[in-house]
Design a protein around this motif. Structure first.
Motif, PDB file in Angstrom:
ATOM      1  N   ILE A 120      41.277  31.140  39.855  1.00 37.48           N
ATOM      2  CA  ILE A 120      41.620  32.463  39.658  1.00 37.48           C
ATOM      3  C   ILE A 120      40.810  33.355  40.584  1.00 37.48           C
ATOM      4  O   ILE A 120      41.338  34.546  41.116  1.00 37.48           O
ATOM      5  CB  ILE A 120      41.331  33.084  38.237  1.00 37.48           C
ATOM      6  CG1 ILE A 120      42.723  32.323  37.505  1.00 37.48           C
ATOM      7  CG2 ILE A 120      41.540  34.532  38.038  1.00 37.48           C
ATOM      8  CD1 ILE A 120      42.391  32.588  36.203  1.00 37.48           C
ATOM      9  N   ALA A 121      39.545  33.302  40.750  1.00 38.14           N
ATOM     10  CA  ALA A 121      38.596  33.720  41.599  1.00 38.14           C
ATOM     11  C   ALA A 121      39.091  33.823  43.208  1.00 38.14           C
ATOM     12  O   ALA A 121      38.940  34.884  43.683  1.00 38.14           O
ATOM     13  CB  ALA A 121      37.282  33.195  41.639  1.00 38.14           C
ATOM     14  N   LEU A 122      39.757  32.605  43.500  1.00 37.83           N
ATOM     15  CA  LEU A 122      40.457  32.361  45.001  1.00 37.83           C
ATOM     16  C   LEU A 122      41.419  33.650  45.037  1.00 37.83           C
ATOM     17  O   LEU A 122      41.405  34.315  46.083  1.00 37.83           O
ATOM     18  CB  LEU A 122      40.587  31.234  45.219  1.00 37.83           C
ATOM     19  CG  LEU A 122      41.591  30.692  46.556  1.00 37.83           C
ATOM     20  CD1 LEU A 122      40.542  31.298  47.755  1.00 37.83           C
ATOM     21  CD2 LEU A 122      41.946  29.556  46.445  1.00 37.83           C
ATOM     22  N   LEU A 123      42.357  33.838  44.038  1.00 41.37           N
ATOM     23  CA  LEU A 123      43.363  34.559  44.151  1.00 41.37           C
ATOM     24  C   LEU A 123      42.874  36.064  44.045  1.00 41.37           C
ATOM     25  O   LEU A 123      43.398  36.743  44.928  1.00 41.37           O
ATOM     26  CB  LEU A 123      44.132  34.402  42.691  1.00 41.37           C
ATOM     27  CG  LEU A 123      45.555  35.404  42.544  1.00 41.37           C
ATOM     28  CD1 LEU A 123      46.478  35.307  43.688  1.00 41.37           C
ATOM     29  CD2 LEU A 123      46.009  35.300  41.191  1.00 41.37           C
ATOM     30  N   THR A 124      41.781  36.430  43.126  1.00 35.86           N
ATOM     31  CA  THR A 124      41.547  37.715  43.191  1.00 35.86           C
ATOM     32  C   THR A 124      40.957  38.167  44.762  1.00 35.86           C
ATOM     33  O   THR A 124      40.987  39.292  44.993  1.00 35.86           O
ATOM     34  CB  THR A 124      40.581  38.000  42.001  1.00 35.86           C
ATOM     35  OG1 THR A 124      39.351  37.281  42.067  1.00 35.86           O
ATOM     36  CG2 THR A 124      41.330  37.890  40.661  1.00 35.86           C
ATOM     37  N   ASP A 125      40.072  37.281  45.169  1.00 37.20           N
ATOM     38  CA  ASP A 125      39.492  37.512  46.593  1.00 37.20           C
ATOM     39  C   ASP A 125      40.741  37.772  47.436  1.00 37.20           C
ATOM     40  O   ASP A 125      40.580  38.872  48.366  1.00 37.20           O
ATOM     41  CB  ASP A 125      38.609  36.463  46.892  1.00 37.20           C
ATOM     42  CG  ASP A 125      38.077  36.686  48.051  1.00 37.20           C
ATOM     43  OD1 ASP A 125      37.089  37.425  48.232  1.00 37.20           O
ATOM     44  OD2 ASP A 125      38.195  36.008  49.354  1.00 37.20           O
ATOM     45  N   ARG A 126      41.691  37.045  47.295  1.00 37.33           N
ATOM     46  CA  ARG A 126      42.752  37.320  48.398  1.00 37.33           C
ATOM     47  C   ARG A 126      43.486  38.685  47.994  1.00 37.33           C
ATOM     48  O   ARG A 126      43.956  39.119  48.935  1.00 37.33           O
ATOM     49  CB  ARG A 126      43.740  36.145  48.361  1.00 37.33           C
ATOM     50  CG  ARG A 126      43.450  34.882  49.040  1.00 37.33           C
ATOM     51  CD  ARG A 126      44.419  33.748  48.812  1.00 37.33           C
ATOM     52  NE  ARG A 126      43.958  32.739  49.371  1.00 37.33           N
ATOM     53  CZ  ARG A 126      44.775  31.520  49.451  1.00 37.33           C
ATOM     54  NH1 ARG A 126      45.922  31.351  48.742  1.00 37.33           N
ATOM     55  NH2 ARG A 126      44.414  30.356  49.981  1.00 37.33           N
ATOM     56  N   ARG A 127      43.766  39.085  46.931  1.00 37.51           N
ATOM     57  CA  ARG A 127      44.318  40.314  46.299  1.00 37.51           C
ATOM     58  C   ARG A 127      43.302  41.438  47.003  1.00 37.51           C
ATOM     59  O   ARG A 127      43.877  42.700  46.914  1.00 37.51           O
ATOM     60  CB  ARG A 127      44.463  40.253  44.980  1.00 37.51           C
ATOM     61  CG  ARG A 127      45.605  39.277  44.501  1.00 37.51           C
ATOM     62  CD  ARG A 127      46.911  39.841  44.864  1.00 37.51           C
ATOM     63  NE  ARG A 127      47.916  38.489  44.736  1.00 37.51           N
ATOM     64  CZ  ARG A 127      48.769  38.559  43.871  1.00 37.51           C
ATOM     65  NH1 ARG A 127      48.704  39.039  42.780  1.00 37.51           N
ATOM     66  NH2 ARG A 127      49.817  37.463  43.933  1.00 37.51           N
TER      67      ARG A 127
END
Length: 192
Positions: free
Chosen positions: A87-94
């Motif tokens: 989820i952290a990876l996704l939020t960083d990408r977003r």
């Protein structure tokens, strides 16, 4: 360039225009300029503002679904820590680079969809490997309502992304870990 390729180019340019200039700045001429095409090209392919918005939203969903599908297939979720890391990876990408621009456009479209049933229908959350991986992990932890917990967890993450787009900053690891812990809490568990 084929018509379908041209429409994709225009939709991608429209995403950028919307992210950079907002809803009022989203015009056929602005999309022509952003795409590097002659004036009138966008109007030839997407005659109305509604057609432009619809193409833009469909492209956003296509890009998001593709990203979530790949992430769900690549990220193994065997522990709460791995779920939080994914989820952290996704939020960083977003929140960075092109993902940030897409997020800005996505939220602008979400607001527009409140008054536009066609856009609303396109933006309804869809199943993908990322969502399925989260749900499967939560279900595997013995949580009684994994569908509801998955929806709530992902909505909370979405809220954090929106908050940081508006207020600046990034989503902290402890915030994500707290959301994951809450999603895994047994039903009826005390909120801490």
């Amino acid at each position: 360039m084929r018509g379908a390729d041209r429409r994709t180019l225009l939709a991608d340019a429209a995403i950028g225009v919307l992210a950079d200039a907002g809803v009022r700045g989203l015009t056929h001429r602005a999309v022509d300029a952003a795409a590097g095409l002659p004036v009138g090209t966008t109007s030839a392919y997407l005659r109305t503002r509604q057609a432009l918005l619809t193409a833009l939203v469909r492209r956003l969903v296509e890009l998001d679904q593709g990203e979530l599908q790949v992430m769900g297939e690549q990220v193994a979720v065997r522990s709460a820590a791995e779920l939080a890391a994914g989820i952290a990876l996704l939020t960083d990408r977003r929140l960075t680079g092109e993902g940030r621009r897409r997020s800005l456009a996505r939220y602008a479209c979400a607001v527009e969809s409140v008054r536009d049933p066609e856009l609303h229908e396109i933006l309804v959350p869809r199943e993908n490997a990322g969502r399925a991986a989260v749900r499967a992990f939560i279900a595997g932890q013995g949580v009684a309502d994994p569908d509801e917990r998955t929806t709530t967890l992902l909505a909370c993450v979405d809220g954090l992304v929106f908050d940081r787009l508006v207020g600046g900053g990034s989503v902290r690891a402890d915030e994500i870990e707290g959301l994951v812990a809450a999603a895994l809490r047994p039903s009826g568990g005390a909120v801490g």
